[in-house]
Design an enzyme around this catalytic site. Structure first.
Site, PDB file in Angstrom:
ATOM      1  N   LYS A  39       7.072   1.310   8.828  1.00 52.19           N
ATOM      2  CA  LYS A  39       6.036   1.328   8.026  1.00 52.19           C
ATOM      3  C   LYS A  39       4.734   1.745   8.719  1.00 52.19           C
ATOM      4  O   LYS A  39       4.653   1.874   9.941  1.00 52.19           O
ATOM      5  CB  LYS A  39       5.723   0.017   7.509  1.00 52.19           C
ATOM      6  CG  LYS A  39       6.719  -0.557   6.382  1.00 52.19           C
ATOM      7  CD  LYS A  39       6.659  -1.694   5.976  1.00 52.19           C
ATOM      8  CE  LYS A  39       5.385  -2.159   5.205  1.00 52.19           C
ATOM      9  NZ  LYS A  39       4.816  -0.954   4.103  1.00 52.19           N
ATOM     10  N   THR A  43       0.808  -1.272  -0.199  1.00 51.12           N
ATOM     11  CA  THR A  43      -0.009  -0.212   0.013  1.00 51.12           C
ATOM     12  C   THR A  43       0.929   1.310  -0.131  1.00 51.12           C
ATOM     13  O   THR A  43       1.879   1.237   0.753  1.00 51.12           O
ATOM     14  CB  THR A  43      -0.871   0.224   1.404  1.00 51.12           C
ATOM     15  OG1 THR A  43      -1.777  -1.020   1.123  1.00 51.12           O
ATOM     16  CG2 THR A  43      -1.921   1.126   1.478  1.00 51.12           C
ATOM     17  N   ASP A  93       6.391  -3.970  -1.059  1.00 48.05           N
ATOM     18  CA  ASP A  93       5.577  -2.793  -0.399  1.00 48.05           C
ATOM     19  C   ASP A  93       6.597  -1.865  -0.271  1.00 48.05           C
ATOM     20  O   ASP A  93       7.786  -2.039  -0.452  1.00 48.05           O
ATOM     21  CB  ASP A  93       5.225  -3.837   0.959  1.00 48.05           C
ATOM     22  CG  ASP A  93       3.933  -2.612   1.648  1.00 48.05           C
ATOM     23  OD1 ASP A  93       3.715  -1.799   0.868  1.00 48.05           O
ATOM     24  OD2 ASP A  93       3.697  -3.378   2.706  1.00 48.05           O
ATOM     25  N   GLY A  94       6.132  -0.733   0.122  1.00 54.74           N
ATOM     26  CA  GLY A  94       6.980   0.440   0.432  1.00 54.74           C
ATOM     27  C   GLY A  94       7.357   0.274   1.818  1.00 54.74           C
ATOM     28  O   GLY A  94       6.955  -0.377   2.623  1.00 54.74           O
ATOM     29  N   ALA A  95       7.759   1.522   2.149  1.00 57.76           N
ATOM     30  CA  ALA A  95       8.293   1.747   3.611  1.00 57.76           C
ATOM     31  C   ALA A  95       8.658   3.043   3.716  1.00 57.76           C
ATOM     32  O   ALA A  95       8.904   3.909   2.741  1.00 57.76           O
ATOM     33  CB  ALA A  95       9.615   0.987   3.980  1.00 57.76           C
ATOM     34  N   ASP A  96       8.420   3.557   5.231  1.00 58.60           N
ATOM     35  CA  ASP A  96       8.515   5.121   5.358  1.00 58.60           C
ATOM     36  C   ASP A  96       9.992   5.297   5.952  1.00 58.60           C
ATOM     37  O   ASP A  96      10.513   6.533   5.684  1.00 58.60           O
ATOM     38  CB  ASP A  96       7.917   5.361   6.499  1.00 58.60           C
ATOM     39  CG  ASP A  96       6.263   5.206   6.189  1.00 58.60           C
ATOM     40  OD1 ASP A  96       5.856   5.922   4.897  1.00 58.60           O
ATOM     41  OD2 ASP A  96       5.652   4.340   6.551  1.00 58.60           O
ATOM     42  N   LYS A 112      14.308   7.535   1.754  1.00 60.61           N
ATOM     43  CA  LYS A 112      13.881   6.691   2.825  1.00 60.61           C
ATOM     44  C   LYS A 112      15.006   6.056   3.568  1.00 60.61           C
ATOM     45  O   LYS A 112      14.727   5.356   4.891  1.00 60.61           O
ATOM     46  CB  LYS A 112      12.883   5.537   2.359  1.00 60.61           C
ATOM     47  CG  LYS A 112      11.746   6.079   1.464  1.00 60.61           C
ATOM     48  CD  LYS A 112      10.680   6.834   2.346  1.00 60.61           C
ATOM     49  CE  LYS A 112       9.426   7.160   1.717  1.00 60.61           C
ATOM     50  NZ  LYS A 112       8.666   5.941   1.052  1.00 60.61           N
ATOM     51  N   GLU A 121      -0.360  -5.115   6.300  1.00 59.21           N
ATOM     52  CA  GLU A 121       0.890  -5.351   5.740  1.00 59.21           C
ATOM     53  C   GLU A 121       1.828  -6.364   6.572  1.00 59.21           C
ATOM     54  O   GLU A 121       2.372  -6.944   6.230  1.00 59.21           O
ATOM     55  CB  GLU A 121       1.553  -3.836   5.643  1.00 59.21           C
ATOM     56  CG  GLU A 121       0.977  -2.924   4.547  1.00 59.21           C
ATOM     57  CD  GLU A 121       1.429  -1.708   4.651  1.00 59.21           C
ATOM     58  OE1 GLU A 121       1.283  -0.895   3.674  1.00 59.21           O
ATOM     59  OE2 GLU A 121       2.229  -1.131   5.830  1.00 59.21           O
ATOM     60  N   GLY A 133       0.965   5.205   5.614  1.00 62.28           N
ATOM     61  CA  GLY A 133      -0.144   5.211   4.824  1.00 62.28           C
ATOM     62  C   GLY A 133      -1.174   4.577   5.449  1.00 62.28           C
ATOM     63  O   GLY A 133      -2.443   4.468   4.837  1.00 62.28           O
TER      64      GLY A 133
HETATM   65  C1  A5P Z   1       1.370   2.078   4.234  1.00 60.29           C
HETATM   66  O1  A5P Z   1       0.683   1.839   5.542  1.00 60.29           O
HETATM   67  C2  A5P Z   1       2.857   2.143   4.460  1.00 60.29           C
HETATM   68  O2  A5P Z   1       3.449   1.220   5.231  1.00 60.29           O
HETATM   69  C3  A5P Z   1       3.482   2.513   3.223  1.00 60.29           C
HETATM   70  O3  A5P Z   1       4.165   1.497   2.636  1.00 60.29           O
HETATM   71  C4  A5P Z   1       4.471   3.559   3.467  1.00 60.29           C
HETATM   72  O4  A5P Z   1       3.851   4.465   3.962  1.00 60.29           O
HETATM   73  C5  A5P Z   1       5.318   4.018   2.171  1.00 60.29           C
HETATM   74  O5  A5P Z   1       4.602   4.502   1.466  1.00 60.29           O
HETATM   75  P1  A5P Z   1       4.837   5.577   0.196  1.00 60.29           P
HETATM   76  O6  A5P Z   1       5.386   4.754  -0.531  1.00 60.29           O
HETATM   77  O7  A5P Z   1       3.567   6.428  -0.283  1.00 60.29           O
HETATM   78  O8  A5P Z   1       5.876   6.465   0.798  1.00 60.29           O
END
Ligand code: A5P
Length: 228
Positions: A98, A29, A84-87, A125, A107, A101
């Site tokens: 994470k 997400t 998946d993404g990460a902060d 990041k 997740e 979002g």
């Molecule tokens: C969602 O809950 C998060 O864990 C996202 O994976 C994380 O916030 C990364 O989001 P962006 O790719 O929008 O930076």
């Protein structure tokens, strides 16, 4: 396309090259994961057969819009690969924060059921220590959340109830609230994880330790793969 988006897209496309025909794929997400869904969608339209397990209602909708078949973790308990993404990503350890979002609970459940967790980020990041740039999102039960907030303060956090665009408390896909907990730089994230796991009222938190099997970083110069 803004520069940061180009980096996210490059990382996302490198990760999607790891997807093999027949895989069960966890779908992350966020804005970086959206590029993953676009790239998987393109490959599905070219004939790739996969089943996606979305980590949020939002990613389920985005997957369906792109023609990616989606199912549930209940129906597919073992996931081959999640992207998946990460902060934040801690260099070296590949520990993550994470959940900015809002999908951290689903997740983490999907990540924990995955043989491989591939994280895609742009280079902004990467940090030396978790907590340098972002708070730790903590998902809490709405009942008595104020008392949970007090307990988190005792751990040294400055918690802030996350609000939605309507100014009311943000509600997760599982009906919970999120307290964004500002700790500053976290010297021992494993110890903090243990403490957060022990707080009554906490459902889950955004520290993802020992879960990422690789991190693909989109940088201005190139796309790099980091392994723990
Ligand atoms: C969602 O809950 C998060 O864990 C996202 O994976 C994380 O916030 C990364 O989001 P962006 O790719 O929008 O930076």
């Amino acid at each position: 396309m803004p520069d940061q988006d180009r980096l996210k897209k490059a990382a996302a496309e490198a990760a999607v090259a790891l997807v093999i025909d027949g895989m069960i794929v966890g779908l992350g997400t966020g804005s970086t994961a959206r590029f993953v869904l676009e790239a998987i969608g393109r490959r599905v339209n070219e004939g790739l057969r996969v089943i996606g397990i979305p980590t949020s209602d939002r990613s389920a909708e985005q997957a369906r819009e792109r023609g990616i078949p989606v199912s549930t973790l209940g129906a597919h308990r073992k996931i081959d690969l999640t992207i998946d993404g990460a902060d934040e990503v801690e260099r070296g350890s590949l520990r993550l924060i994470k959940g900015l979002g809002g999908a951290l609970l689903h997740e983490k459940i999907v990540a924990s059921a995955s043989k491989q967790l591939v994280i895609v980020v742009d280079e902004s990041k990467l940090v030396g220590r978790l907590g340098e740039k972002v708070p730790v999102p903590v998902e809490v039960v709405p009942f008595g959340w104020e008392a949970t907030n007090d307990r988190l303060k005792l751990l040294g956090a400055i918690p802030r109830l996350r609000e939605g665009t309507d100014g009311k408390a943000f509600v997760t896909d599982s009906g919970n609230y999120i307290l964004d907990c500002f700790f500053g730089v976290i010297p021992d994230s494993a110890a903090l994880q243990r403490e957060l796991d022990g707080v009554v009222g906490v459902v889950e938190h955004g520290l993802f330790l020992g879960l990422a099997t690789q991190v693909i970083v989109g940088g201005a110069e190139n796309v790099q793969t980091l392994r723990p």
